[in-house]
Design a protein around this motif. Structure first.
Motif, short mmCIF file in Angstrom:
data_model
loop_
_atom_site.label_atom_id
_atom_site.label_comp_id
_atom_site.label_asym_id
_atom_site.label_seq_id
_atom_site.Cartn_x
_atom_site.Cartn_y
_atom_site.Cartn_z
N GLU A 192 12.32 -75.86 -7.74
CA GLU A 192 12.68 -75.75 -9.15
C GLU A 192 14.00 -76.45 -9.43
N ARG A 193 14.03 -77.26 -10.48
CA ARG A 193 15.27 -77.92 -10.89
C ARG A 193 16.17 -76.90 -11.56
N TRP A 227 19.64 -77.67 -12.49
CA TRP A 227 20.36 -78.39 -13.54
C TRP A 227 20.30 -79.89 -13.28
N GLU A 228 20.61 -80.65 -14.31
CA GLU A 228 20.65 -82.10 -14.19
C GLU A 228 21.74 -82.65 -15.09
N TYR A 253 21.28 -81.20 -3.56
CA TYR A 253 21.96 -81.95 -4.60
C TYR A 253 21.77 -83.44 -4.32
N CYS A 303 19.62 -86.56 -0.57
CA CYS A 303 20.17 -85.30 -1.05
C CYS A 303 21.01 -84.67 0.05
N ARG A 324 8.68 -84.71 -9.95
CA ARG A 324 9.58 -84.35 -11.05
C ARG A 324 11.03 -84.18 -10.61
N VAL A 325 11.27 -83.99 -9.31
CA VAL A 325 12.63 -83.69 -8.85
C VAL A 325 13.00 -84.59 -7.67
N GLN A 337 21.49 -84.04 -9.74
CA GLN A 337 20.55 -82.96 -9.96
C GLN A 337 20.71 -81.90 -8.87
N VAL A 350 18.48 -78.73 -7.05
CA VAL A 350 17.12 -78.21 -6.92
C VAL A 350 17.12 -77.07 -5.91
N SER A 405 18.88 -88.09 -8.71
CA SER A 405 17.47 -88.21 -9.00
C SER A 405 17.28 -89.09 -10.23
#
Length: 560
Positions: free
Chosen positions: A477-478, A480-481, A461, A453, A444-445, A469, A471, A464
């Motif tokens: 956990e994400r 923000w995107e 960062y 990254c 998912r991330v 994105q 994480v 993605s």
């Protein structure tokens, strides 16, 4: 009253409308799920659904209009639309998600011409080699010049090979007018980036790889004005319609020398100041295969950037599983940095498109290699495989492109596109046994396809699935995107202290605050006008960007 022909046409018209509604609904569903899956796969699904929908609707419309006496109407309209569309627009390029990027057919772009150096230094082809430990370094050694160069961005992803510059030496411009274009030059094809070194007097050299027609080149440019200082070339050409042509790795500057690998497996060592050849090796010969066989297995071209460590130049090797009846070591090859002679080969995995990394895990310095379908740790002096963990991929399809990036004590993060995702992996030593554990693994991330990254204060960062994105590393956990409408695409990201420098896939450069709370684009700077998969390079306040057509050096406002 409706005529009999009109009545007979109602059924096909209803079917045409129903087909259109069903197809439209499926297209909406595909796009809704695209951010959580993969935009490339979503595009394939969109094309398939769209073609079936258009064909079905056209068929029912043709039946309907044929029954009403207008059998020519659907073909005429289709022909007119096709002529208008293809007569006015053309495909500019394909994105990293294989989505066509269109431009007006008669639009013109001015690209600076390629420079020609006063004297090229050719690399002759090496002799055939069947023994991977044989020496094919037939050139007399040349001692590097006495002056000492300091690497400011000395290799792939910068001096520490992690895409991070610890201190930001530029101010954030309030507008693009505050950014000065130092030079803009034409450059040959390929996805290499620049390695940069400066001397005590502030003079600088920027070295890269490029394709000029049928010749693969290492080139060095004056950092102050973009003038071509020297060029070394040899006859070689990698091309694939989807990945395009030219070199895709980045040179490494070390001890006044340049180490570089071409897309077809030539590795060479050159004088930084003059380009004179010190040694060369052909990895296809070292691996025991030819270019045709290599490009079936490694479809998109060799992309590993040389890693210099403890007097060794280490690159991915590749090759067939069995050579001369024996199991072949093929993941990595270590070359003597001074002479080019083979020191060791190691690992039974086929290579990927990732570059080897130097890490310290549980107190042990080692080389971490992302291979075709696993990740391995190697002893530096012998190449012995210390540990391994699965990391699915296929170098002739959904490939692994991103290297492992150090992310805390005994940990590294690695990402993958093609619907993949990322993982935070911990490697520890328990007595004499290495243990490899996933802290987390998620699809998912951080689905980093071509980019890596960057890590700051426990936050990763990266781009993605084409969107920037953030994480949290500890939890996966994400945070923000970036919004879907402003996606940067399959570009690249580096970090200067607290500011992300994002090379958008279609050319712009964006500065984004590296903060965990929200996406905050500080400024977007027009830079290049074509697809750009190349990593930016930063030397002080000088930012170098390039693609397969042109290169630009920007002076960002100096820090006060």
């Amino acid at each position: 009253m409706p005529t009999p022909s009109q009545n007979s046409a109602r059924g096909p018209l209803r079917r045409a409308i129903a087909s259109g509604l069903i197809g439209g609904g499926l297209l909406v569903a595909v796009q809704v799920y695209a951010p959580s899956t993969d935009y490339q796969y979503a595009f394939f699904a969109t094309v398939a659904i769209g073609l079936v929908t258009i064909a079905t609707v056209s068929l029912f419309l043709q039946i309907a209009f044929h029954r009403t006496g207008y059998p020519w109407l659907v073909p005429a309209v289709a022909t007119l639309v096709a002529i208008t569309f293809f007569g006015t627009v053309r495909v500019k390029t394909l994105s990293g998600e294989m989505i066509p990027q269109f431009e007006w057919r008669f639009a013109s772009r001015k690209v600076p011409e390629l420079q020609i150096a006063p004297q090229a230094v050719p690399i002759e082809s090496v002799q055939a080699e069947t023994n991977p430990n044989a020496d094919d370094t037939t050139t007399e050694l040349i001692e590097p010049p006495s002056s000492q160069w300091i690497t400011t961005w000395g290799q792939f992803l910068g001096n520490q090979r992690d895409g991070v510059v610890g201190e930001r030496l530029f101010e954030i411009p309030e507008s693009s007018a505050e950014v000065t274009k130092r030079w803009n030059i034409g450059i040959g094809g390929g996805w290499a980036s620049f390695a940069i070194a400066t001397d005590a007097d502030g003079n600088g050299i920027a070295v890269t790889l490029e394709q000029r027609e049928a010749r693969e080149c290492v080139t060095a440019y004056d950092l102050s004005n973009g003038e071509l200082k020297w060029i070394v070339d040899h006859e070689a050409y990698h091309f694939h319609p989807l990945g395009e042509g030219g070199p895709r790795s980045t040179p490494t500057i070390h001890d006044n020398r340049v180490y570089a690998q071409g897309a077809t497996g030539m590795v060479w060592c050159l004088s930084l100041e003059t380009g004179e050849q010190i040694w060369k090796r052909d990895l296809l010969q070292a691996g025991g295969w030819d270019q045709a066989a290599s490009e079936i297995a490694i479809t998109w071209g060799r992309s590993g950037s040389p890693l210099l460590v403890d007097g060794q130049c280490i690159v991915p090797l590749g090759g067939p599983t069995v050579v001369n009846g024996e199991q072949a070591d093929r993941a990595l090859i270590s070359l003597n940095a001074q002479t080019g002679e083979t020191r060791w080969t190691a690992g039974d995995q086929q290579i990927s498109y990732a570059s080897p990394q130097l890490m310290t895990l549980d107190g042990v310095r080692q080389i971490v290699s992302v291979n075709e379908s696993n990740i391995t740790g190697h002893a530096i002096d012998t190449g012995k495989v210390l540990w391994q963990t699965d990391w699915p991929g296929q170098s002739s399809g959904g490939a692994n492109c991103a290297a492992a990036i150090a992310a805390g004590t005994n940990r590294f993060v690695v990402g993958k596109g093609y619907g993949g995702g990322s993982a935070l992996i911990e490697v520890t030593l328990n007595g004499e046994d290495w243990q490899v554990n996933d802290i987390w693994r998620s699809n998912r991330v951080m689905k980093t396809k071509f980019n890596h990254c960057v890590v700051r204060d426990g936050i990763a960062y990266g781009l993605s699935n084409g969107a920037l994105q953030a994480v949290e590393l500890e939890s996966g956990e994400r945070l923000w995107e970036q919004g879907r409408g402003g996606r940067y695409g399959q570009g690249q990201v580096i970090l200067a202290e607290d500011v992300l420098i994002v090379q958008a896939e279609m050319g712009d450069v964006a500065l984004v605050a590296a903060e965990p709370n929200e996406f905050n684009e500080l400024i977007r700077i027009p830079a290049l006008d074509q697809k750009t998969w190349n990593v930016p390079s930063l030397s002080g306040n000088i930012l170098l960007v390039r693609n397969g057509e042109e290169a630009v050096a920007f002076d960002l406002p100096g820090k006060k």
